[in-house]
Design a protein around this motif. Structure first.
Motif, short mmCIF file in Angstrom:
data_model
loop_
_atom_site.label_atom_id
_atom_site.label_comp_id
_atom_site.label_asym_id
_atom_site.label_seq_id
_atom_site.Cartn_x
_atom_site.Cartn_y
_atom_site.Cartn_z
N LYS A 405 66.96 80.16 58.73
CA LYS A 405 67.27 79.10 57.76
C LYS A 405 66.49 79.34 56.47
CE LYS A 405 68.14 75.12 60.78
NZ LYS A 405 67.56 73.88 61.31
N SER A 406 65.21 79.67 56.63
CA SER A 406 64.36 79.89 55.46
C SER A 406 64.86 81.08 54.66
CB SER A 406 62.91 80.16 55.87
OG SER A 406 62.42 79.05 56.56
N ARG A 407 65.26 82.13 55.36
CA ARG A 407 65.75 83.33 54.68
C ARG A 407 67.00 82.98 53.87
NH1 ARG A 407 69.21 87.14 54.62
NH2 ARG A 407 70.48 86.28 56.30
N ARG A 408 67.92 82.27 54.50
CA ARG A 408 69.16 81.90 53.79
C ARG A 408 68.85 80.99 52.60
NH1 ARG A 408 73.17 80.89 59.08
NH2 ARG A 408 72.67 82.93 59.98
N LEU A 409 67.96 80.05 52.83
CA LEU A 409 67.62 79.14 51.72
C LEU A 409 67.01 79.92 50.55
CD1 LEU A 409 67.46 76.21 50.66
CD2 LEU A 409 65.16 76.09 51.59
N SER A 410 66.14 80.90 50.87
CA SER A 410 65.49 81.61 49.77
C SER A 410 66.51 82.44 49.00
CB SER A 410 64.29 82.42 50.24
OG SER A 410 64.74 83.38 51.15
N GLU A 411 67.53 82.94 49.67
CA GLU A 411 68.60 83.67 48.94
C GLU A 411 69.34 82.72 48.00
OE1 GLU A 411 69.82 87.20 52.09
OE2 GLU A 411 71.35 85.77 51.45
N ILE A 412 69.60 81.53 48.51
CA ILE A 412 70.30 80.53 47.70
C ILE A 412 69.46 80.15 46.49
CG2 ILE A 412 71.10 78.11 47.71
CD1 ILE A 412 71.91 78.57 50.70
N VAL A 413 68.17 79.91 46.74
CA VAL A 413 67.27 79.50 45.65
C VAL A 413 67.17 80.60 44.59
CG1 VAL A 413 64.85 78.95 45.09
CG2 VAL A 413 65.96 77.86 47.05
N ALA A 414 67.05 81.85 45.04
CA ALA A 414 66.92 82.97 44.09
C ALA A 414 68.18 83.09 43.23
CB ALA A 414 66.67 84.27 44.84
N LEU A 415 69.33 82.96 43.86
CA LEU A 415 70.58 83.07 43.11
C LEU A 415 70.71 81.92 42.10
CD1 LEU A 415 73.18 84.69 42.78
CD2 LEU A 415 74.23 83.30 44.57
N GLN A 416 70.32 80.73 42.55
CA GLN A 416 70.40 79.58 41.65
C GLN A 416 69.48 79.76 40.45
OE1 GLN A 416 72.61 76.94 41.63
NE2 GLN A 416 71.70 76.83 39.60
#
Ligand code: SAH
Ligand code: SF4
Ligand code: F3S
Length: 487
Positions: A405-416
């Protein structure tokens, strides 16, 4: 940008500062008596708006409001249950009140809002220092509940209502800058997204009498306010049909009810017509309910801000279905296309959940590709947090491991982060009408306000003042803020 707005505030500190210290222009309200109430709010804008209703009810009962916890006779915490972390923040805060209460045992502590509703009288057992537990529909009972505590009892009222909208209560603007204010237009939510606790804590959806909404907006404008935000969990489903009561679909209204009815677009138009100098915002829109009719009204009025918060949660249709969101990936994209067609300058933001039950790595990529498609100005991004008694908690396994979950969230945050910077860079060189809201936090020779698109702009103060509209040319930016100069 990753918004600085305190919308979902489980990270706490910022809002605690804000609530404890207030802002320079905070209105302290004087009632007739000497007892003082201190209110601290967490969670969404609706909770902040409710706290202003609570303040109004208590001021009428003879309380004064205070920004100083130490001098309070009654301390109220308006709480949020949306994620586990939000509840933990509140528990920690309640713990920290313990030493204040030790020095001042007669101080009454009350818990309001969604956590109060979710935990009910269990709160009294779990948190020994709490005296009052009040749910979101029972605030009118507060004076009575305080009386019960004065008589040596603990007091609980968590009854949810089919009618309550606090329509007649004129809120005491607690944290206001004197320029922008919130107005609740609906309460509750009937959508039952499987991950969400709100339908259980806020009850069934009701729409507020439009006359009271318009009067409140007019009054604010006359007092010098220049921006109102119409609030609801799903503002697009606002529908007044002549009386207070549970939500109905237009097709189920009687002829008489149809005659008296007003939908969200119609309400919005009435608010916009109060004055071209009154900006109107709204939150939250639901992708399944936002209509072309509404978008046309939005496009027609310059003072309806060109900004839509349109949470998508997941970019994958199977996951959306499991979330019971009521739309597909393609439907959502179609709504975005329409928005961009009728308002090319409209900014869009989103809420995104990473790692919902059974979401695969492939499905997560659909969330990233949705972000690429829309290019959100900013987003509120969360890891899925299982909430007790929701459909997801009952029926699905919370099976995406925490580190994934954390890995996916950090990808989302980086893209945003990339997209927010890109959006802001796109604004450089352009001019915007900015409504000035406050002095810049970093430099008292600078002012801060927002564009219609909801982006913060900072510029030299010169002779401008809070509440003015000013045309600003943007010369540079960071990921979160535009920098410019008034022209
Ligand atoms: N009514 C609004 C959202 C209200 S809650 C809407 O439907 O869009 C605000 C956001 O919190 C949601 O959009 C969702 O992204 C997030 N959220 C709600 N429940 C959650 C949960 N159990 N775990 C993680 N995030 C959650
Ligand atoms: Fe929760 Fe869904 Fe209602 Fe939003 S629309 S408050 S996410 S149930
Ligand atoms: Fe939280 Fe309740 Fe709002 S759960 S997000 S305070 S409606």
């Amino acid at each position: 940008m990753l918004s600085e707005d305190y919308i979902y505030m489980e990270t706490g500190n910022k809002v605690i500062d804000e609530a404890v210290q207030g802002s320079a222009t905070t209105i302290e309200s004087k009632g007739n008596g000497n007892r003082k109430v201190y209110i601290e709010s967490y969670g969404c804008q609706m909770n902040f708006s409710d706290s202003e209703i609570v303040a109004s009810i208590l001021v009428k009962d003879g309380f004064d409001t205070t920004k100083d916890l130490q001098e309070a006779d009654l301390v109220l915490v308006n709480t949020c249950s949306i994620r586990e972390k939000a509840e933990q923040t509140v528990r920690n805060r309640l713990q920290s009140f313990q030493h204040v209460k030790k020095a001042k045992p007669e101080m009454i502590v009350g818990v309001l809002g969604c956590m109060a509703e979710r935990l009910k009288s269990k709160f009294l057992e779990e948190e020994k220092l709490v005296d009052i537990v009040v749910g979101p529909d029972a605030y009118r009972d507060l004076p009575n509940l305080v009386k019960q505590v004065d008589e040596g009892k603990k007091a609980v009222n968590v009854i949810l209502s089919k009618e309550e909208t606090y329509a007649d209560i004129s809120p005491v603007r607690l944290l206001s800058n004197g320029v922008s204010a919130f107005i609740s237009i609906t309460r509750g939510c009937d959508n039952m997204c499987t991950f969400c606790v709100v339908p259980f804590t806020r009850g069934r959806e009701r729409s507020r009498n439009p006359e009271t909404i318009l009067n409140e907006a007019k009054e604010l404008f006359e007092k010098g306010f220049r921006e109102v935000t119409l609030l609801g969990q799903n503002v697009d489903s606002y529908l007044w049909y002549g009386k207070e009561g549970l939500k109905k679909d237009y097709k189920n209204l009687s002829d008489e009810e149809k005659e008296k009815s007003m939908n969200f677009g119609q309400l919005m138009e009435q608010v916009a017509l109060i004055s071209p100098k009154l900006r109107v915002r709204f939150s939250t829109s639901h992708p399944k309910d936002i209509t072309d009719e509404f978008l046309a009204i939005m496009a027609k009025y310059d003072n309806i801000c060109k900004y839509i918060h349109l949470p998508f949660q997941s970019g994958n249709t199977r996951v959306l279905e499991k979330m019971n969101r009521g739309y597909t990936r393609e439907w959502y994209m179609g709504r975005v296309d329409k928005i961009k067609e009728v308002m090319p300058d409209c900014a869009i933001s989103a809420d995104i959940i990473a790692g919902f039950c059974s979401e695969t790595a492939e499905e997560h990529k659909d969330t990233l590709s949705m972000m690429e498609y829309v290019k959100y100005d900013f987003s509120y991004m969360f890891k899925y947090s299982e909430r007790p008694n929701t459909a997801a908690a009952k029926k699905f396994e919370d099976d995406v491991p925490e580190d994934e979950k954390s890995r996916r969230l950090s990808e989302i945050v980086a893209l945003q982060r990339d997209h927010s910077l890109e959006a802001n860079q796109g604004y450089v060189g352009k001019t915007f009408e900015v409504l000035i809201e406050k002095l810049s936090k970093r430099n008292d020779q600078e002012l801060a306000g927002r564009t219609s698109q909801n982006t913060v702009v900072v510029f030299p103060k010169e002779n401008y003042k809070v509440g003015d509209y000013v045309t600003v040319k943007v010369h540079s930016c960071t990921g979160g803020t535009l920098l410019g100069k008034a022209i």
